[in-house]
Design a protein around this motif. Structure first.
Motif, PDB file in Angstrom:
ATOM      1  N   UNK A  14      51.724  -0.788  16.168  1.00 35.84           N
ATOM      2  CA  UNK A  14      50.956  -0.176  15.089  1.00 35.84           C
ATOM      3  C   UNK A  14      51.917   0.333  14.028  1.00 35.84           C
ATOM      4  N   UNK A  15      51.388   0.618  12.865  1.00 38.88           N
ATOM      5  CA  UNK A  15      52.263   1.054  11.780  1.00 38.88           C
ATOM      6  C   UNK A  15      51.531   2.010  10.852  1.00 38.88           C
ATOM      7  N   UNK A  16      52.325   2.702  10.063  1.00 39.05           N
ATOM      8  CA  UNK A  16      51.794   3.614   9.053  1.00 39.05           C
ATOM      9  C   UNK A  16      52.647   3.507   7.804  1.00 39.05           C
ATOM     10  N   UNK A  17      52.007   3.512   6.652  1.00 45.80           N
ATOM     11  CA  UNK A  17      52.768   3.595   5.400  1.00 45.80           C
ATOM     12  C   UNK A  17      52.917   5.064   5.043  1.00 45.80           C
ATOM     13  N   UNK A  18      54.102   5.421   4.589  1.00 47.01           N
ATOM     14  CA  UNK A  18      54.423   6.804   4.237  1.00 47.01           C
ATOM     15  C   UNK A  18      54.726   6.862   2.740  1.00 47.01           C
ATOM     16  N   UNK A  19      54.109   7.773   2.005  1.00 49.23           N
ATOM     17  CA  UNK A  19      54.397   7.870   0.565  1.00 49.23           C
ATOM     18  C   UNK A  19      55.890   8.083   0.302  1.00 49.23           C
ATOM     19  N   UNK A  20      56.404   7.449  -0.725  1.00 48.70           N
ATOM     20  CA  UNK A  20      57.791   7.676  -1.107  1.00 48.70           C
ATOM     21  C   UNK A  20      57.988   9.132  -1.514  1.00 48.70           C
ATOM     22  N   UNK A  21      59.178   9.621  -1.291  1.00 46.91           N
ATOM     23  CA  UNK A  21      59.545  11.013  -1.609  1.00 46.91           C
ATOM     24  C   UNK A  21      58.821  12.025  -0.731  1.00 46.91           C
ATOM     25  N   UNK A  22      58.244  11.559   0.360  1.00 49.93           N
ATOM     26  CA  UNK A  22      57.614  12.474   1.309  1.00 49.93           C
ATOM     27  C   UNK A  22      58.699  13.319   1.982  1.00 49.93           C
ATOM     28  N   UNK A  23      58.503  14.625   2.004  1.00 45.76           N
ATOM     29  CA  UNK A  23      59.475  15.532   2.617  1.00 45.76           C
ATOM     30  C   UNK A  23      58.891  16.284   3.804  1.00 45.76           C
ATOM     31  N   UNK A  24      57.774  15.823   4.323  1.00 45.83           N
ATOM     32  CA  UNK A  24      57.167  16.471   5.482  1.00 45.83           C
ATOM     33  C   UNK A  24      58.085  16.340   6.705  1.00 45.83           C
ATOM     34  N   UNK A  25      58.017  17.346   7.567  1.00 44.47           N
ATOM     35  CA  UNK A  25      58.883  17.383   8.746  1.00 44.47           C
ATOM     36  C   UNK A  25      58.015  17.459  10.002  1.00 44.47           C
ATOM     37  N   UNK A  26      57.594  16.314  10.553  1.00 45.25           N
ATOM     38  CA  UNK A  26      56.752  16.359  11.740  1.00 45.25           C
ATOM     39  C   UNK A  26      57.430  17.079  12.906  1.00 45.25           C
ATOM     40  N   UNK A  27      56.696  17.975  13.519  1.00 43.59           N
ATOM     41  CA  UNK A  27      57.237  18.688  14.676  1.00 43.59           C
ATOM     42  C   UNK A  27      57.353  17.751  15.873  1.00 43.59           C
TER      43      UNK A  27
END
Length: 388
Positions: free
Chosen positions: A223-236
């Motif tokens: 499976x896959x996910x696209x992530x927005x460019x410049x995303x700075x989220x930090x998944x725990x």
């Protein structure tokens, strides 16, 4: 044109079966058989350095394929996991558990998400707003009215609803109503590889989830996910893949993340399914197959299927029971809603005895369509009900 020659291994295992549940478990094309061995070969060749082959060659190749397939401008923003739920929950762990979390979604989302949401609602800080999918004709207006409230931390909806085949309102029609701080996720599992899809205009705003189990035909595990460019989220919820490039550096201080989609990666997994997916997409590119062609072929199959249904004049399996909004703007399965779950299960059992595999969701009986069908295959329905 027939595509059956590309699915001989699976078809030969089920010579008397009309498999009408590819939306649930899609047959794999023959090219995926060699892909299984290719993974073994690369593992043997690479040994301790197999990850260099996977991350250096295989993942970039599949990222490029998927970016073309979905008209996405940034292949490096595709991240892989064994299932979409893993990716979904990784995004959810970006929210502060001490802060209020208000989520907008629908009552037609896939089981893992619905279950996870019900569990999260046990927290006092989580509020969920669910918009009913039915009646489908008024859903776009009701959905946009909810979106306009713009008071959510997370919005989650489908591209095509898994329990009906109905296509949800296009993202571009409502995305602009939300503030930039609202995180938006779209479950594309029943759209990717089935409906022509362009993410170009929303790529830097939306997390898009999909995988290879259904219309991409490569089975479970990729499976896959696209992530927005410049995303700075930090998944725990994070693993060593999420900063793969810096593994050799001291792992001290604040946890670091990759600057691309890999920031949402996890840890060690079996990449055999990614090899199978590459084999399928290589085949499509080699033979000039695109999603628009696949969709047009399936629409032709659906039209012939409905003609046969009309000829049957069955008291239960008929157009009056068809759960559909617009068949010209629909996913790759058709859903019939019966009076009771027992009716649906009994009808599915009758069909199965005649060699026709479907699947049931409560009162709903689903028929799926695939490249390994021919229009003439649906004559088998008449045998199930002894017509003619």
């Amino acid at each position: 044109m027939t595509y059956k020659k590309h699915y001989q291994y699976f078809l030969q295992q089920h010579p008397q079966t009309l498999h009408c549940s590819p939306h649930s478990h899609h047959y794999w094309p023959d090219v995926t058989r060699q892909a299984q061995l290719d993974y073994w070969e690369d593992s043997a060749k690479g040994a301790d350095h197999k990850w260099d082959i996977i991350f250096g060659e295989r993942i970039p190749a599949v990222q490029q394929h998927l970016a073309r397939l979905l008209d996405h401008p940034a292949p490096e923003q595709f991240v892989f996991a064994q299932n979409t739920h893993e990716l979904l929950y990784r995004v959810m762990t970006c929210f502060d558990p001490q802060q209020p979390l208000r989520i907008l979604t629908t009552d037609g989302e896939f089981h893992s998400f619905s279950r996870q949401l019900r569990r999260l609602q046990e927290r006092p800080n989580v509020e969920v707003v669910r918009i009913a999918c039915e009646p489908y004709q008024s859903f776009p207006e009701r959905w946009q009215a909810a979106v306009r409230e713009d008071c959510y931390e997370l919005v989650f909806t489908s591209q095509v609803f898994f329990n009906s085949g109905v296509v949800a309102p296009p993202i571009k029609d409502w995305l602009h109503m939300l503030s930039e701080s609202t995180l938006v996720m779209v479950d594309g599992y029943h759209g990717c590889g089935a409906l022509p899809t362009s993410l170009r205009s929303v790529a830097d705003r939306v997390f898009y989830l999909a995988g290879s189990y259904k219309y991409l035909q490569a089975g479970e595990g990729c499976c896959f996910m696209t992530v927005p460019r410049n995303c700075e989220l930090r998944p725990e919820y994070t693993g060593w893949f999420a900063d793969f490039a810096n593994l050799e550096k001291p792992q001290q201080g604040e946890v670091g993340y990759a600057g691309d989609g890999l920031r949402f990666a996890g840890a060690t997994m079996d990449f055999t399914a990614l090899y199978r997916l590459q084999a399928v997409l290589d085949w499509w590119q080699r033979d000039g197959i695109n999603v628009a062609q696949v969709h047009a072929y399936v629409q032709q199959l659906q039209a012939r299927f409905l003609q046969v249904i009309d000829e049957l004049e069955h008291p239960l399996l008929n157009r009056g029971a068809l759960l559909a909004d617009r068949l010209d703007h629909h996913g790759h399965f058709l859903t019939f809603e019966l009076d009771t779950p027992a009716q649906a299960a009994e009808l599915a059992a009758v069909l199965r005895q005649a060699g026709i595999e479907t699947d049931v969701r409560g009162r709903r009986l689903r028929f799926g369509f695939a490249l390994y069908h021919d229009a003439s295959d649906y004559e088998q329905l008449k045998k199930a009900f002894v017509v003619g």
